[in-house]
Design a protein around this motif. Structure first.
Motif, PDB file in Angstrom:
ATOM      1  N   UNK A  63       0.783  -1.234   0.000  1.00 39.53           N
ATOM      2  CA  UNK A  63       0.000   0.000   0.000  1.00 39.53           C
ATOM      3  C   UNK A  63       0.812   1.279   0.000  1.00 39.53           C
ATOM      4  N   UNK A  64       2.103   1.194  -0.225  1.00 39.15           N
ATOM      5  CA  UNK A  64       2.915   2.390  -0.224  1.00 39.15           C
ATOM      6  C   UNK A  64       2.491   3.318  -1.355  1.00 39.15           C
ATOM      7  N   UNK A  65       1.996   4.498  -1.003  1.00 38.81           N
ATOM      8  CA  UNK A  65       1.638   5.504  -1.981  1.00 38.81           C
ATOM      9  C   UNK A  65       0.305   5.315  -2.674  1.00 38.81           C
ATOM     10  N   UNK A  66      -0.523   4.387  -2.235  1.00 38.48           N
ATOM     11  CA  UNK A  66      -1.799   4.157  -2.903  1.00 38.48           C
ATOM     12  C   UNK A  66      -2.921   4.097  -1.870  1.00 38.48           C
ATOM     13  N   UNK A  67      -4.091   4.587  -2.262  1.00 39.75           N
ATOM     14  CA  UNK A  67      -5.262   4.513  -1.380  1.00 39.75           C
ATOM     15  C   UNK A  67      -5.654   3.052  -1.224  1.00 39.75           C
ATOM     16  N   UNK A  68      -5.699   2.589   0.019  1.00 36.93           N
ATOM     17  CA  UNK A  68      -5.962   1.185   0.299  1.00 36.93           C
ATOM     18  C   UNK A  68      -7.315   0.746  -0.242  1.00 36.93           C
ATOM     19  N   UNK A  69      -8.347   1.516   0.021  1.00 39.32           N
ATOM     20  CA  UNK A  69      -9.695   1.120  -0.367  1.00 39.32           C
ATOM     21  C   UNK A  69      -9.850   0.882  -1.853  1.00 39.32           C
ATOM     22  N   UNK A  70      -9.378   1.807  -2.673  1.00 41.19           N
ATOM     23  CA  UNK A  70      -9.551   1.652  -4.117  1.00 41.19           C
ATOM     24  C   UNK A  70      -8.720   0.494  -4.654  1.00 41.19           C
ATOM     25  N   UNK A  71      -7.540   0.273  -4.092  1.00 40.83           N
ATOM     26  CA  UNK A  71      -6.709  -0.846  -4.536  1.00 40.83           C
ATOM     27  C   UNK A  71      -7.365  -2.179  -4.198  1.00 40.83           C
ATOM     28  N   UNK A  72      -7.942  -2.278  -3.019  1.00 43.55           N
ATOM     29  CA  UNK A  72      -8.632  -3.514  -2.636  1.00 43.55           C
ATOM     30  C   UNK A  72      -9.830  -3.777  -3.535  1.00 43.55           C
ATOM     31  N   UNK A  73     -10.609  -2.747  -3.811  1.00 44.10           N
ATOM     32  CA  UNK A  73     -11.781  -2.914  -4.675  1.00 44.10           C
ATOM     33  C   UNK A  73     -11.372  -3.388  -6.063  1.00 44.10           C
ATOM     34  N   UNK A  74     -10.303  -2.800  -6.609  1.00 44.44           N
ATOM     35  CA  UNK A  74      -9.810  -3.220  -7.925  1.00 44.44           C
ATOM     36  C   UNK A  74      -9.332  -4.667  -7.893  1.00 44.44           C
ATOM     37  N   UNK A  75      -8.662  -5.054  -6.821  1.00 41.20           N
ATOM     38  CA  UNK A  75      -8.162  -6.429  -6.715  1.00 41.20           C
ATOM     39  C   UNK A  75      -9.322  -7.427  -6.653  1.00 41.20           C
ATOM     40  N   UNK A  76     -10.358  -7.095  -5.915  1.00 41.81           N
ATOM     41  CA  UNK A  76     -11.527  -7.986  -5.837  1.00 41.81           C
ATOM     42  C   UNK A  76     -12.212  -8.072  -7.193  1.00 41.81           C
ATOM     43  N   UNK A  77     -12.447  -6.926  -7.822  1.00 41.02           N
ATOM     44  CA  UNK A  77     -13.127  -6.895  -9.123  1.00 41.02           C
ATOM     45  C   UNK A  77     -12.323  -7.611 -10.204  1.00 41.02           C
ATOM     46  N   UNK A  78     -11.005  -7.577 -10.108  1.00 43.38           N
ATOM     47  CA  UNK A  78     -10.156  -8.205 -11.110  1.00 43.38           C
ATOM     48  C   UNK A  78      -9.918  -9.682 -10.887  1.00 43.38           C
ATOM     49  N   UNK A  79     -10.442 -10.220  -9.804  1.00 44.97           N
ATOM     50  CA  UNK A  79     -10.227 -11.634  -9.485  1.00 44.97           C
ATOM     51  C   UNK A  79     -11.337 -12.499 -10.067  1.00 44.97           C
ATOM     52  N   UNK A  80     -10.985 -13.710 -10.379  1.00 46.19           N
ATOM     53  CA  UNK A  80     -11.961 -14.692 -10.849  1.00 46.19           C
ATOM     54  C   UNK A  80     -12.661 -15.352  -9.660  1.00 46.19           C
ATOM     55  N   UNK A  81     -11.906 -15.543  -8.582  1.00 46.11           N
ATOM     56  CA  UNK A  81     -12.410 -16.242  -7.394  1.00 46.11           C
ATOM     57  C   UNK A  81     -12.041 -15.436  -6.157  1.00 46.11           C
ATOM     58  N   UNK A  82     -12.982 -15.342  -5.231  1.00 43.49           N
ATOM     59  CA  UNK A  82     -12.690 -14.751  -3.921  1.00 43.49           C
ATOM     60  C   UNK A  82     -12.851 -15.827  -2.860  1.00 43.49           C
ATOM     61  N   UNK A  83     -11.918 -15.841  -1.923  1.00 45.63           N
ATOM     62  CA  UNK A  83     -11.963 -16.800  -0.827  1.00 45.63           C
ATOM     63  C   UNK A  83     -11.942 -16.024   0.491  1.00 45.63           C
ATOM     64  N   UNK A  84     -13.124 -15.798   1.092  1.00 52.94           N
ATOM     65  CA  UNK A  84     -13.129 -15.211   2.431  1.00 52.94           C
ATOM     66  C   UNK A  84     -12.824 -16.308   3.453  1.00 52.94           C
ATOM     67  N   UNK A  85     -11.856 -16.041   4.303  1.00 45.80           N
ATOM     68  CA  UNK A  85     -11.478 -16.992   5.348  1.00 45.80           C
ATOM     69  C   UNK A  85     -12.084 -16.480   6.645  1.00 45.80           C
ATOM     70  N   UNK A  86     -13.270 -16.999   6.962  1.00 46.49           N
ATOM     71  CA  UNK A  86     -13.999 -16.559   8.151  1.00 46.49           C
ATOM     72  C   UNK A  86     -13.364 -17.169   9.388  1.00 46.49           C
ATOM     73  N   UNK A  87     -12.896 -16.314  10.268  1.00 50.63           N
ATOM     74  CA  UNK A  87     -12.291 -16.749  11.529  1.00 50.63           C
ATOM     75  C   UNK A  87     -12.988 -16.003  12.662  1.00 50.63           C
ATOM     76  N   UNK A  88     -12.587 -16.286  13.886  1.00 49.10           N
ATOM     77  CA  UNK A  88     -13.216 -15.644  15.041  1.00 49.10           C
ATOM     78  C   UNK A  88     -13.071 -14.124  15.013  1.00 49.10           C
ATOM     79  N   UNK A  89     -12.048 -13.598  14.396  1.00 50.87           N
ATOM     80  CA  UNK A  89     -11.806 -12.149  14.359  1.00 50.87           C
ATOM     81  C   UNK A  89     -12.329 -11.483  13.084  1.00 50.87           C
ATOM     82  N   UNK A  90     -12.811 -12.242  12.121  1.00 47.14           N
ATOM     83  CA  UNK A  90     -13.187 -11.694  10.822  1.00 47.14           C
ATOM     84  C   UNK A  90     -14.184 -10.544  10.936  1.00 47.14           C
ATOM     85  N   UNK A  91     -15.261 -10.734  11.662  1.00 49.28           N
ATOM     86  CA  UNK A  91     -16.309  -9.699  11.748  1.00 49.28           C
ATOM     87  C   UNK A  91     -15.873  -8.494  12.575  1.00 49.28           C
TER      88      UNK A  91
END
Length: 170
Positions: free
Chosen positions: A62-90
């Protein structure tokens, strides 16, 4: 099934779902720090070893880039998303924001979502019980109702998808 067995099996099934012409990364991993250096790093390693491009959040990214927009682009550009639900996730606002974006891509683009329930039950995720209930008690007091509702809706739907349960809390 051990974590390594699961990761190896998952990588085989993930690699068979790709199509040609895919951009950025194949798989987006959504997780919290409580799984980073155990299950998540191992899954990342196994997937990459199989030639699968994985987006795994890192503070170095994240050096020099807005975290939120980079994450959104990464999710949108992915074919598969894997949420790893753990006790701390929520408890993580960022994970819940990622999950809403994953949910939107699932609905609008047909993105494949493979949830992993790591030491939590699918019903904890779907109904926001257990550690998820404690997190939402805090969220209700600190965030706008519409945002909290979007998090609950995403957890309910994604928590109902077929996935894998890992760990003793079954």
């Amino acid at each position: 099934m051990t974590t390594l067995d699961w990761a190896s099996t998952a990588s085989a099934s993930v690699s068979t779902t790709f199509t040609t012409g895919f951009s950025s990364c194949h798989v987006f991993l959504s997780f919290t720090e409580d799984t980073r250096y155990s299950f998540t790093c191992l899954l990342d390693l196994v997937l990459k070893d199989r030639g699968i491009k994985v987006f795994m959040d890192s503070k170095k990214l994240w050096l020099g880039e807005a975290v939120g927009s980079a994450l959104l682009r990464a999710i949108e550009g992915s074919k598969i998303s894997i949420p790893i639900f753990s006790e701390r996730y929520a408890h993580s606002k960022w994970c819940l924001l990622e999950l809403v974006q994953i949910f939107e891509c699932y609905k609008s683009k047909g993105q494949t979502v493979i949830p992993i329930f790591f030491h939590v039950t699918p019903s904890d995720v779907q109904s926001q019980t257990g550690s998820f209930a404690a997190a939402f008690q805090n969220h209700v007091n600190n965030f706008e109702p519409g945002l909290v509702k979007s998090w609950r809706d995403a957890l309910r739907v994604i928590g109902n998808l077929e996935g894998s349960i890992i760990g003793p809390k079954v």
